[in-house]
Design an enzyme around this catalytic site. Structure first.
Site, mmCIF file in Angstrom:
data_model
loop_
_atom_site.group_PDB
_atom_site.id
_atom_site.type_symbol
_atom_site.label_atom_id
_atom_site.label_comp_id
_atom_site.label_asym_id
_atom_site.label_seq_id
_atom_site.Cartn_x
_atom_site.Cartn_y
_atom_site.Cartn_z
ATOM 1 N N LYS A 53 -3.637 51.020 -83.100
ATOM 2 C CA LYS A 53 -4.736 50.147 -83.532
ATOM 3 C C LYS A 53 -4.311 49.086 -84.542
ATOM 4 O O LYS A 53 -4.952 48.031 -84.653
ATOM 5 C CB LYS A 53 -5.856 50.989 -84.128
ATOM 6 C CG LYS A 53 -6.650 51.808 -83.119
ATOM 7 C CD LYS A 53 -7.634 50.952 -82.355
ATOM 8 C CE LYS A 53 -8.620 51.800 -81.565
ATOM 9 N NZ LYS A 53 -9.636 50.984 -80.893
ATOM 10 N N SER A 306 -1.242 57.229 -77.669
ATOM 11 C CA SER A 306 -1.880 56.184 -78.469
ATOM 12 C C SER A 306 -1.942 56.472 -79.958
ATOM 13 O O SER A 306 -2.032 55.550 -80.767
ATOM 14 C CB SER A 306 -3.295 55.912 -77.948
ATOM 15 O OG SER A 306 -4.049 57.111 -77.942
#
Length: 405
Positions: A53, A306
């Protein structure tokens, strides 16, 4: 509607290259053997802030005007976008407020605060935190940084796709990517399809919140929520319209995995790759382990991990679920004195703690005096880690050396 291009992603890479890490790609030999494919992990769990992110957040903050920066930024997040925004804001010298679900992992809340951001907790899923962020934005005039439905954010996440292609020297057949709101897969799909349109992009969601899957199949954005999930990083009830548009064009398939399959994948990754992954980061592995995606023999598959931000309470719960999924079985190697009654003592300790012995074998050690090597595989009726710890403690108390495997 805004479009995101390969050029946007290449530009983003230049903007954030001094902030983010180019994370490793590692082959998982065990998963390659199980599937017959060549399976690699793109390890964004090793990224700064422990998640991909930070890429999109920093690219978005870099795009703001000085006037916008003067009012600060506000974001909603399950935790990983929060840390990316907090770090980006700190480096830019601007104020950041982050709204997070009240059940966000404590590790993510603490990490976000450590970067100097103000954290506001609201609701149980991302969408609840979003509503609070919009309310505070209206009051403060801060710039809202969307975690996925934004051109600059998508372009930042797309830099992962550029790295995958270059690190594998173009030898990529399929990339399996987690989906929440769709930012990471929209960016990666845009990058890789722009470099080679034959690369397959497979999206994975939790079956508890399959919002992008039902939207993908219906051809329009649809909200979906069945239950809370251990994959908090992809707990998004309503996908973005921009991400949905990109995914509709560039993603080949969207599948879902269960909570048990996610938990089992986390444990598999820890045991076989020594990687710590949060629930969202493990769904790609879950897709392969569960057979929801079956690669061809020799297919070059990249699973995007992720993020790795997981707190101890969540990890404990996940590992318990995973062990149950595996048949509630745990094995250990024990060393006991070579004297009468030692094996009976070992067996009684297991029985007294509610375990049922599946099989047991004995092997006398070639070295050492008064020692035998016992390999015991036990099936626990109501497995939990407290029970395992009690067995281990009783072994040690009775002079039995033990190693659980």
């Amino acid at each position: 509607m805004e479009k995101v291009t390969l050029k946007d992603i290449q530009d983003a890479r230049e903007v954030i290259k001094d902030i983010i890490l180019e994370t490793d790609i590692l082959e998982n030999v065990r998963l390659s053997e199980k599937t017959g494919a060549r399976v690699f992990y793109k390890c964004e769990n090793l990224q700064r802030t422990g998640s991909f992110k930070v890429r999109g957040a920093c690219n978005k903050i870099a795009s703001l005007t000085e006037e916008e920066k003067s009012h600060g930024v506000i974001a909603s997040s399950a935790g990983n976008h929060a840390q990316g925004v907090a770090l980006g804001a700190k480096q830019a010298g601007i104020k950041a407020t982050i709204c997070m679900p009240a059940n966000a992992p404590l590790s993510k809340v603490a990490a976000t605060k450590s970067y100097g951001a103000n954290v506001v907790l609201n609701g149980n899923v991302y969408d609840d935190a979003l509503a609070k962020a919009k309310e505070l934005q209206a009051e403060t005039g801060a710039t809202f940084l969307d975690p996925f439905n934004d051109k600059y954010v998508i372009a930042g996440q797309g830099t992962i796709g550029l790295e995958i292609f270059e690190q594998r020297n173009g030898e990529v057949d399929t990339v399996i990517v987690p989906i929440g709101g769709g930012g990471i897969i929209a960016g990666i799909a845009t990058a890789l399809k722009g470099l080679n349109p034959d690369i397959k992009i497979i999206g994975v969601q939790t079956a508890n919140i399959p919002s992008m899957k039902v939207s993908f199949e219906a051809g329009k954005v649809i909200s979906a929520f069945n239950d809370i999930t251990i994959a908090d990083g992809i707990a998004v009830k309503t996908p973005g319209d921009l991400t949905f548009d990109i995914i509709s064009k560039n993603v080949d398939q969207v599948i879902t995995v269960t909570e048990e399959e996610i938990a089992e994948a986390i444990l598999f990754m820890m045991e076989n790759q020594k990687l710590v992954s949060e629930g969202a980061g493990a769904v790609s592995t879950a897709a392969l382990l569960s057979g929801k995606y079956v690669p061809k023999k020799g297919e070059n598959v990249v699973c995007v991990v992720s993020g790795g931000n997981i707190d101890i309470n969540t990890l404990y719960r996940i590992m318990s679920v995973a062990l149950k999924k595996q048949g509630r079985r745990i094995s250990f190697i024990a060393e006991i004195p070579d004297v009468p009654g030692s094996l009976s003592k070992l067996v009684s300790i297991i029985a007294n703690n509610g375990a049922n012995i599946l099989n047991i074998s004995q092997e006398k050690l070639a070295e050492g005096k008064f020692v035998k090597k016992q390999i015991v595989e036990a099936t626990i009726e109501t497995i939990d880690f407290d029970q395992i710890n009690r067995i281990k403690s009783d072994f040690i108390e009775n002079g039995i050396k033990v190693e659980f495997i």
